[in-house]
Write a protein that holds these residues in place. Structure first.
Motif, PDB file in Angstrom:
ATOM      1  N   LYS A 194       0.840  -1.207   0.000  1.00  0.00           N
ATOM      2  CA  LYS A 194       0.000   0.000   0.000  1.00  0.00           C
ATOM      3  C   LYS A 194       0.872   1.253   0.000  1.00  0.00           C
ATOM      4  O   LYS A 194       0.561   2.259  -0.651  1.00  0.00           O
ATOM      5  CB  LYS A 194      -0.911  -0.008   1.230  1.00  0.00           C
ATOM      6  CG  LYS A 194      -1.673   1.288   1.498  1.00  0.00           C
ATOM      7  CD  LYS A 194      -2.531   1.126   2.755  1.00  0.00           C
ATOM      8  CE  LYS A 194      -3.051   2.453   3.288  1.00  0.00           C
ATOM      9  NZ  LYS A 194      -3.837   3.221   2.318  1.00  0.00           N
ATOM     10  N   ALA A 195       1.996   1.195   0.697  1.00  0.00           N
ATOM     11  CA  ALA A 195       2.863   2.365   0.861  1.00  0.00           C
ATOM     12  C   ALA A 195       3.603   2.742  -0.412  1.00  0.00           C
ATOM     13  O   ALA A 195       4.121   3.861  -0.516  1.00  0.00           O
ATOM     14  CB  ALA A 195       3.869   2.119   1.985  1.00  0.00           C
ATOM     15  N   VAL A 196       3.663   1.842  -1.393  1.00  0.00           N
ATOM     16  CA  VAL A 196       4.436   2.146  -2.602  1.00  0.00           C
ATOM     17  C   VAL A 196       3.573   2.334  -3.844  1.00  0.00           C
ATOM     18  O   VAL A 196       4.082   2.765  -4.879  1.00  0.00           O
ATOM     19  CB  VAL A 196       5.491   1.046  -2.876  1.00  0.00           C
ATOM     20  CG1 VAL A 196       6.493   0.974  -1.732  1.00  0.00           C
ATOM     21  CG2 VAL A 196       4.837  -0.311  -3.100  1.00  0.00           C
ATOM     22  N   LEU A 197       2.287   2.039  -3.753  1.00  0.00           N
ATOM     23  CA  LEU A 197       1.421   2.303  -4.910  1.00  0.00           C
ATOM     24  C   LEU A 197       1.141   3.797  -5.006  1.00  0.00           C
ATOM     25  O   LEU A 197       0.899   4.454  -3.991  1.00  0.00           O
ATOM     26  CB  LEU A 197       0.103   1.540  -4.779  1.00  0.00           C
ATOM     27  CG  LEU A 197       0.114   0.047  -5.092  1.00  0.00           C
ATOM     28  CD1 LEU A 197      -1.307  -0.495  -5.054  1.00  0.00           C
ATOM     29  CD2 LEU A 197       0.742  -0.239  -6.446  1.00  0.00           C
ATOM     30  N   PRO A 198       1.140   4.370  -6.195  1.00  0.00           N
ATOM     31  CA  PRO A 198       0.900   5.810  -6.348  1.00  0.00           C
ATOM     32  C   PRO A 198      -0.477   6.213  -5.843  1.00  0.00           C
ATOM     33  O   PRO A 198      -1.434   5.430  -5.895  1.00  0.00           O
ATOM     34  CB  PRO A 198       1.016   6.023  -7.863  1.00  0.00           C
ATOM     35  CG  PRO A 198       1.804   4.861  -8.362  1.00  0.00           C
ATOM     36  CD  PRO A 198       1.439   3.716  -7.485  1.00  0.00           C
ATOM     37  N   ALA A 199      -0.576   7.430  -5.351  1.00  0.00           N
ATOM     38  CA  ALA A 199      -1.858   7.966  -4.899  1.00  0.00           C
ATOM     39  C   ALA A 199      -2.821   8.060  -6.076  1.00  0.00           C
ATOM     40  O   ALA A 199      -2.424   8.264  -7.223  1.00  0.00           O
ATOM     41  CB  ALA A 199      -1.655   9.343  -4.272  1.00  0.00           C
ATOM     42  N   GLY A 200      -4.095   7.904  -5.770  1.00  0.00           N
ATOM     43  CA  GLY A 200      -5.121   8.023  -6.791  1.00  0.00           C
ATOM     44  C   GLY A 200      -5.524   6.715  -7.440  1.00  0.00           C
ATOM     45  O   GLY A 200      -6.476   6.673  -8.219  1.00  0.00           O
ATOM     46  N   ILE A 201      -4.794   5.636  -7.125  1.00  0.00           N
ATOM     47  CA  ILE A 201      -5.151   4.332  -7.670  1.00  0.00           C
ATOM     48  C   ILE A 201      -5.950   3.573  -6.620  1.00  0.00           C
ATOM     49  O   ILE A 201      -5.404   3.219  -5.564  1.00  0.00           O
ATOM     50  CB  ILE A 201      -3.905   3.516  -8.047  1.00  0.00           C
ATOM     51  CG1 ILE A 201      -3.107   4.233  -9.129  1.00  0.00           C
ATOM     52  CG2 ILE A 201      -4.289   2.111  -8.502  1.00  0.00           C
ATOM     53  CD1 ILE A 201      -1.811   3.529  -9.500  1.00  0.00           C
ATOM     54  N   PRO A 202      -7.246   3.325  -6.837  1.00  0.00           N
ATOM     55  CA  PRO A 202      -7.997   2.537  -5.863  1.00  0.00           C
ATOM     56  C   PRO A 202      -7.451   1.115  -5.830  1.00  0.00           C
ATOM     57  O   PRO A 202      -7.254   0.496  -6.879  1.00  0.00           O
ATOM     58  CB  PRO A 202      -9.433   2.593  -6.385  1.00  0.00           C
ATOM     59  CG  PRO A 202      -9.299   2.870  -7.840  1.00  0.00           C
ATOM     60  CD  PRO A 202      -8.064   3.714  -7.999  1.00  0.00           C
ATOM     61  N   ALA A 203      -7.168   0.618  -4.640  1.00  0.00           N
ATOM     62  CA  ALA A 203      -6.537  -0.689  -4.517  1.00  0.00           C
ATOM     63  C   ALA A 203      -7.180  -1.481  -3.391  1.00  0.00           C
ATOM     64  O   ALA A 203      -7.557  -0.924  -2.353  1.00  0.00           O
ATOM     65  CB  ALA A 203      -5.037  -0.533  -4.253  1.00  0.00           C
TER      66      ALA A 203
END
Length: 361
Positions: free
Chosen positions: A47-56
């Protein structure tokens, strides 16, 4: 089909419970209604490395009941109770050789955020969600998986206890059972007593290892480690930690296991080994730990990295469940259950006294 998921919208956001659309299972897929799912540090690290704005949607320690299966699925049927684990292809050289956790397609199958063909399994308010995490994304009321990562368990299985066996407990216990392979005359030192470390301690005790040393900074966790199998506990902040371990193991441990990834701790774990001792590493935090090569070579020590306990989930999870039924793997002692809607509280609790949070549906 509509369901609910705990959605992350970036590294700095929390989780929000949202309605999402989950696709129907394809011919080779299985739809599972989740009963429980563990919260693992790997969820938070990704979670900490996925770019902001991408629902995951994360989650990779799911357990539940099969609701539907595709026409090509064998050995699983609606109504089966199952534990979900990591996904593997089953046919590459590593899989064929019995080492599924080193599958040549591991990243594509477990961390791409989509099916192998690029399609999305979950669709949220903002479009396609990053999902299929470890072939499941079990921070949701329903998950799509495949036969390779679905383990059918007995009808009476407590799925809250079984859920973390899909990853965290599998990693800790598998590293001991499959990689270190200690015997009753061995000595095992476990650095870090989170869920993975506790599982290693319990596995060592189940194998009858005579000396099991737990090392941590938190007294409460060390006390719990003693209750589930550790014969000795040590404060990791002690300046003479290597000397204390050598005193307890007649000159050095035969086996060590690090779950911290902290360079100084990893170095101490290697130094605390006796001649021809073995150290297994599972934490990705440390990129460079600065081993003393002279110490390793001079005493014939082995340092080995391990993914998912080098375990085939279809073999190890039934073993752990058998041990639990016999009272030899008291996993329920280290689990704290939280309602699914309280995922934020569960994550926060991991920084305190809670060893292994499990979300329940």
């Amino acid at each position: 089909m509509r369901t609910q998921a705990a959605v992350s919208h970036g590294p700095d956001s929390g989780f929000t419970i949202e309605d999402v659309e989950i696709s129907d299972p394809r011919p080779d897929e299985i739809l599972v209604r989740l009963t429980a799912t563990g919260v693992c540090h790997t969820d938070l690290a990704t979670k900490a490395v996925l770019p902001a704005g991408i629902p995951a949607v994360f989650g990779h320690e799911g357990a539940g009941v099969v609701e539907a299966t595709g026409a090509e699925v064998t050995g699983v049927q609606p109504g089966d109770r199952v534990v979900l684990s990591y996904r593997s292809c089953g046919i590459c050289a590593q899989c064929a050789g019995g080492h599924r956790s080193y599958c040549e397609r591991f990243e594509a199958l477990n961390a791409s955020g989509r099916r192998p063909d690029g399609s999305a399994i979950l669709t949220g308010q903002g479009g396609d969600a990053w999902s299929s995490f470890f072939g499941q994304s079990s921070f949701a009321r329903h998950a799509i998986a495949v036969r390779e990562n679905v383990v059918v368990v007995p009808e009476g299985t407590d799925l809250v206890t079984a859920a973390p066996m899909g990853c965290g407990f599998q990693t800790g216990a598998g590293s001991v059972v499959n990689v270190l392979c200690p015997d009753p005359d061995s000595s095992l030192v476990v650095f870090g007593t989170g869920g993975v470390g506790m599982a290693a301690i319990m596995a060592g005790a189940a194998l009858g290892v005579g000396t099991i040393i737990a090392v941590d900074l938190a007294k409460q966790r060390l006390d719990l480690a003693a209750q589930v199998g550790a014969t000795h506990t040590l404060d990791g902040a002690a300046e003479d930690i290597v000397g204390q371990i050598k005193d307890l193991t007649s000159g050095g441990a035969t086996h060590a296991f690090d779950t911290t990834g902290v360079p100084a701790v990893v170095r101490n774990a290697a130094l605390a080994l006796g001649t021809r001792g073995s150290l297994a590493l599972v934490a990705l935090g440390a990129g460079d730990v600065g081993f003393d090569v002279r110490d390793l070579i001079g005493f014939g020590k082995t340092v080995r990295g391990v993914i998912e306990g080098d375990a085939n989930p279809h073999e190890l999870i039934p073993l752990l469940l058998d041990w639990h039924a016999q009272g030899r793997f008291p996993a329920d002692r280290i689990i704290t259950a939280f309602p699914f809607e309280e995922i934020g509280q569960a994550v926060a609790a991991m920084k305190g006294d809670v060893v292994k949070p499990v979300l329940t549906f």
